[in-house]
Structures are given as C-alpha cells and as structure tokens.
Scaffold this active site. Sequence first.
Site, PDB file in Angstrom:
ATOM      1  N   CYS A  51       0.863  -1.172   0.000  1.00 23.38           N
ATOM      2  CA  CYS A  51       0.000   0.000   0.000  1.00 23.38           C
ATOM      3  C   CYS A  51       0.905   1.229   0.000  1.00 23.38           C
ATOM      4  CB  CYS A  51      -0.897  -0.020   1.236  1.00 23.38           C
ATOM      5  SG  CYS A  51      -2.034   1.373   1.254  1.00 23.38           S
TER       6      CYS A  51
ATOM      7  N   CYS B  49      -3.547   6.743  -4.957  1.00 19.07           N
ATOM      8  CA  CYS B  49      -3.218   5.326  -4.814  1.00 19.07           C
ATOM      9  C   CYS B  49      -1.758   5.064  -5.212  1.00 19.07           C
ATOM     10  CB  CYS B  49      -4.157   4.437  -5.637  1.00 19.07           C
ATOM     11  SG  CYS B  49      -4.011   2.701  -5.193  1.00 19.07           S
TER      12      CYS B  49
HETATM   13  O1  PYC Z   1      -1.930   3.727  -1.921  1.00 25.27           O
HETATM   14  O2  PYC Z   1      -1.414   1.745  -2.708  1.00 25.27           O
HETATM   15  C1  PYC Z   1      -2.189   2.516  -2.177  1.00 25.27           C
HETATM   16  C2  PYC Z   1      -3.529   2.029  -1.804  1.00 25.27           C
HETATM   17  C3  PYC Z   1      -4.052   0.797  -2.023  1.00 25.27           C
HETATM   18  C4  PYC Z   1      -5.339   0.802  -1.509  1.00 25.27           C
HETATM   19  C5  PYC Z   1      -5.573   2.041  -0.973  1.00 25.27           C
HETATM   20  N1  PYC Z   1      -4.449   2.782  -1.169  1.00 25.27           N
END
Ligand code: PYC
Length: 313
Positions: free
Chosen positions: A89, A239
Amino acid sequence: MPREVHVIDSHTGGEPTRVVVSGAPDLGSGSISDRLAVFRRLHDPFRSAVVNEPRGYDAMVGALLLPPADPAHHAGVIFFNNVGYLGMCGHGTIGVVATLAHLQRIQPGTVRIETPVGLVSAELHPNGEVTVANVESYRLAHNVEVEVEGFGPVHGDVAYGGNWFFLVAGSPFPLDLLHLEALTDYTWKIRQALARHGITGANGAEIDHVELFGPPQLPGSHSRNFVLCPGKAYDRSPCGTGTSAKLACLVADGKLAEGQTWRQESVVGSFFDGSVSIRDGKVYPRIRGTAFVNADSRLILNDADPFCWGIRS
Ligand code: PYC
C-alpha cells in the site's frame, strides 16, 4: 479484561491509514508473508475490529507494525482493509513512515520496510515528505476488452504495482466528488465483469482494484484518477500502488523515462509525484507524497460489546 490497542491515525492525500503500534495478536516470528498467513487464519476478527465500524469506516486502511524478520530492516508491516489484506500500500507506507517519525523512531533518511510482497524502501525527507521506492511493477496485458453490464465493451490494461489493477483511460462520468456514486457503480461493474470473464492478474490473482484516468484539473499535474479499492471504497489519494501500475504502463508505452516525473492527481485533488528507476529492464516506481498524523489513541476491545469485532458485511 478489555484489551487496549495503541493506534496512530494519519492521512495521505486524504486517504486514511491506522497504524497498529501495540496490542495486536502475536503472529510469531516468521517472514511477513508467514505472519500474514497466521493473521488471516487465526486473527481476522482483529482486522475487522481495527478498521470497520464502529471504530473505523470503509476507506480506512490498517497497517500492523511488526518487528522485521531481518534485523537490518527497520520494520515489517501488514496492510489490511474493510474486507481483507493488501500486498502493498503506497499511501499506507507514507503513513507508516510519518507515524514512525511521529514516534521519533526514525530521522530523515532511508527506512527499509518488509511487506508481504517484498522489501520496500522509503526516504523520509527533512520537510516531512516521503518517497516510497516500490516493488517491481509491470503491465501484464494491454488493451484488454471486457463486456460491462449496462456500459458495453470497456478496454483497459492489466498491471501490477504491489496489487493488481485494471487501468481504463476515460470515463463516462467526470472524475469529481459530485459523481462518486456513479463512478463507484461503474468501476464495481468493471471489477465484476473481469471476474465473470476470468480476466486476472498473474497466476490467476484477482484484479481487485479498478482505476479510471481523465484529464488533470490541477496546474502541473498530468492526469486525474478515480481508484476503486477491494472493499468498494474509493481511494482519496491517487493510490500509490495504482500510480505504480500506471507508471509501468507509461514506460511500456514509451511515454515515461527515467528522470521524468509524472504527477498523478486524485479524485479529491491531492497528488503524488511518480518517477521510475529501470534496472535490468524492470520498472521500479518511486512515489512521493506527504502524510499527516491526526490521532494517537487507544482502541478498547471489550468482548461484552456485541460489535467489538466490527460490523462486517
Ligand atoms: O496507496 O497503494 C495505495 C492504496 C491501495 C489501496 C488504498 N491505497
């Protein structure tokens, strides 16, 4: 006796991370993958207690801080969410590093963190920003067509950035906060269609994140995204693993080279700066962002509470 769990909350570009500092079940002393297997098999209610309502909510990502298997590293971490576990993550790693700094366990410099999908290193900059050097990321399949209920054929790339993603250029809805419900419904239908048609990541891995890309709205950024997470929450940040998957696709398309920066903005208007290093033809993304610690508290787990272990769907 009610049990107390020490947690530190932060957000990275709006996306929450709850780091479990103490009070977690004993998972033994194997590799982080071995300890994840024990967590999953024997202690899954603890995952739910930490991130689900009434103490958390669907967007909350948990990070269980563990001693590293290799003493040369700073920490181990297992990431989890409202429905299960994450390989890696990106926003969460930035949150973990900010938390370690808050606890005064680290100073600016390099931090090496073991995750279930491999060793990740991060640089804590003197101004509090964090650059995560992620695991190898790659595109598995380009321009895959999938028939999506109510929307017809949708094309996207299957790529890995520490989790599996389906990346779609364009969206029938604007990537903004007014259209969250429609975006969630659309991406959820894409995810269901991928499963129905047997479209997977490597070795049959489920594609449990869907990413839509559109034009940027902030000056200096290259693209805006909407990311659907496995438990149907949307990522408030761009993300980290999703941006890593995007960077791998850009490199595969000849649109990004070493030394260049890709600024990825999220649906809430936060951003990460992405870049790559390429070694032996393999792409290793770097994600730069900032996390802010916003709570340092004790969860109380009392078995007499009928919702002690969280409200689970
Ligand atoms: O930042 O990799 C990330 C992530 C995965 C799910 C929520 N954030």
